[in-house]
Write an enzyme that holds these catalytic residues in place. Structure first.
Site: not given
Ligand code: ATP
Ligand code: MG
Length: 454
Positions: A74, A76, A148
């Site tokens: 996905d 963001d 993070d």
């Molecule tokens: P995936 O979509 O593969 O699960 P992702 O890193 O994109 O991994 P998301 O939950 O979609 O995870 O989060 C999007 C972005 O938001 C992350 O890449 C990170 O930059 C930020 N993020 C998400 N969760 C946190 C958190 N708990 N603390 C800090 N930043 C976060």
């Molecule tokens: Mg994501």
């Protein structure tokens, strides 16, 4: 005043991690991500925002995944526009969350999560330091600091095809390192879920967790107890459905991130080595995810908890309870234990129970019952589940094979199959009970030793 001071100190700290405070600008000739490789809808969302004078980038997992050659699941978007401003620009959009407002912008089946640049420092926290609300908007550099891991703080501008890298995320990715932005202990205190994210992302991306981020996990694991159950459920679900569940669970065990935290994980991880059922279920799920086949959370949780259910069920039967009520009581016991920490949604709990309740019905291979069972809307899932039980050695393979033939046979062939059921598959005990309680006979037909290795 205090806020100003904090901001100053904070910025100095941030400057230390970024060395200059300015991001490295990496052109497409170096990183190779052409805009055709990201979602065209995400590109459109960024363009629209930029045309209205806002900054907008594709951020987070998608860029990280593309850099290591994965297909992002996905996209963001991070922007300088406030949620209300974003909402006003897209007809099909809605603001979600109160404590962490973001906007979902939709097009067909695709949803883009648009979040406003945030500053971390004035966030509201609980007594453990966990961030409760965070709607203070900030600059892009501040937004990068509150993310993070360094590999998650990469901002891709789809118009210029440039990556803005504030924390050396690209270099860390090349060195296969998952590095926390800022001081790991403080970051885990703010949000303990980051410990689970570290494990999941490392397993998913094949990265090594940087020792500074890895070491505190064991001692801080108990902070996960303060995380709301619904959030934990989402994260565990992500972990289990990532296509790397086996690796994730192994890594969780290695990091000491399971005991006493999540009953479900205790259940999974404490299975003796010989207990193949749970691992088979996880391997099966990983294979399905990787082959792009659908995986239902209900099926997965039903499988993971099945050994617990059968153990409880057997105990109840040994204590003299009737088979069917014993099964339903065991189901409730097991789900109740999970519910204390993990908010399994009502719908998923319903799916889980359906699957479990169907299992004894597969033992009943006489009369009209098999004809009714194959008409059941969940027959296919129940039969898949039966296969898993057989693959784990808990029941004879003959049983799912027989049902496969029965489901695909014509009428005469079915009568023939019913006549050919092995004699020992219909124990006398079952018939006795059926005579006594005809109404509940359907689920009552389980011989006590017909369960997966418990
Ligand atoms: P995936 O979509 O593969 O699960 P992702 O890193 O994109 O991994 P998301 O939950 O979609 O995870 O989060 C999007 C972005 O938001 C992350 O890449 C990170 O930059 C930020 N993020 C998400 N969760 C946190 C958190 N708990 N603390 C800090 N930043 C976060
Ligand atoms: Mg994501």
């Amino acid at each position: 005043m205090i806020r100003k001071l904090l901001r100053k100190v904070f910025n100095r700290r941030a400057a230390k991690t970024t060395t200059t405070g300015e991001p490295a600008r990496i052109p497409v000739s170096q990183h190779g991500i052409h805009r055709s490789r990201v979602s065209s809808f995400a590109v459109k969302v960024c363009k629209t925002l930029q045309e209205h004078g806002y900054q907008a980038y594709i951020v987070g997992g998608a860029i990280r995944d593309l850099l290591i050659g994965h297909v992002p699941k996905d996209h963001d978007v991070a922007t300088s526009a406030t949620p209300e401003e974003v909402r006003a620009l897209f007809r099909r959009s809605r603001i979600i969350g109160r404590r962490f407002k973001i906007v979902h912008v939709m097009s067909g089946p695709e949803t883009i999560e648009v979040s406003t640049f945030r500053a971390n420092q004035s966030a509201e926290t609980d007594r453990h330091g966990r961030v409760l609300a965070d709607n203070t908007y900030g600059t892009q550099a501040e937004d990068a600091v509150r993310r993070d891991f360094t590999v998650n703080a990469l901002y891709y501008d789809p118009v210029s095809e440039t990556i803005l890298d504030y924390h050396h995320g690209v270099a860390d990715l090349q060195q296969k390192t998952l590095r926390m932005i800022g001081e790991p202990r403080a970051r885990y205190r703010e949000d303990p879920v980051r410990m689970l994210r570290a494990v999941r992302l490392a397993a998913k991306l094949g990265l090594i967790i940087d020792p500074a981020a890895r070491e505190p996990i064991r001692e801080m694991a108990s902070l996960l107890e303060n995380v709301p159950a619904a959030r934990l459920f989402d994260e565990i679900l992500k972990l289990l459905m990532s296509g790397n569940a086996v690796r994730c669970i192994e890594q969780l065990r290695a990091e000491g991130l399971h005991h006493g935290l999540l009953p479900l994980l205790d259940v999974i991880l404490d299975q003796p080595v010989g207990e193949r059922f749970v691992w088979l279920a996880l391997e099966n799920t990983d294979e399905r995810v990787r082959a792009d086949k659908s995986v239902s959370p209900g099926f997965l949780f039903a499988a993971l908890l099945w050994p617990e259910v059968t153990r409880n069920w057997k105990e109840r039967q040994a204590a003299g309870e009737l088979s069917q009520p014993a099964l339903f009581a065991a189901m409730d016991d097991v789900l109740d234990t999970q519910a204390e920490q993990l908010a399994i949604t009502r719908r998923i709990a319903g799916d889980i129970k359906d699957l479990w309740a169907l299992q004894p019905r597969f033992d009943k291979r006489s009369g009209r019952a098999p004809f009714r069972l194959i008409e059941h809307p969940r027959f296919r899932a129940g039969w898949d589940f039966l296969h898993l039980r057989a693959a784990a050695g808990g029941i004879p393979q003959e049983l799912p094979d027989w049902w496969d033939r029965f489901a695909h046979a014509g009428h005469d062939e079915r009568e023939e199959l019913l006549r050919a059921v092995p004699q020992d598959a219909a124990p006398a005990r079952k018939r006795r009970r059926r005579r006594r309680k005809p109404a509940s006979a359907e689920g009552a037909a389980l011989p006590p030793d017909a369960e997966p290795a418990a």
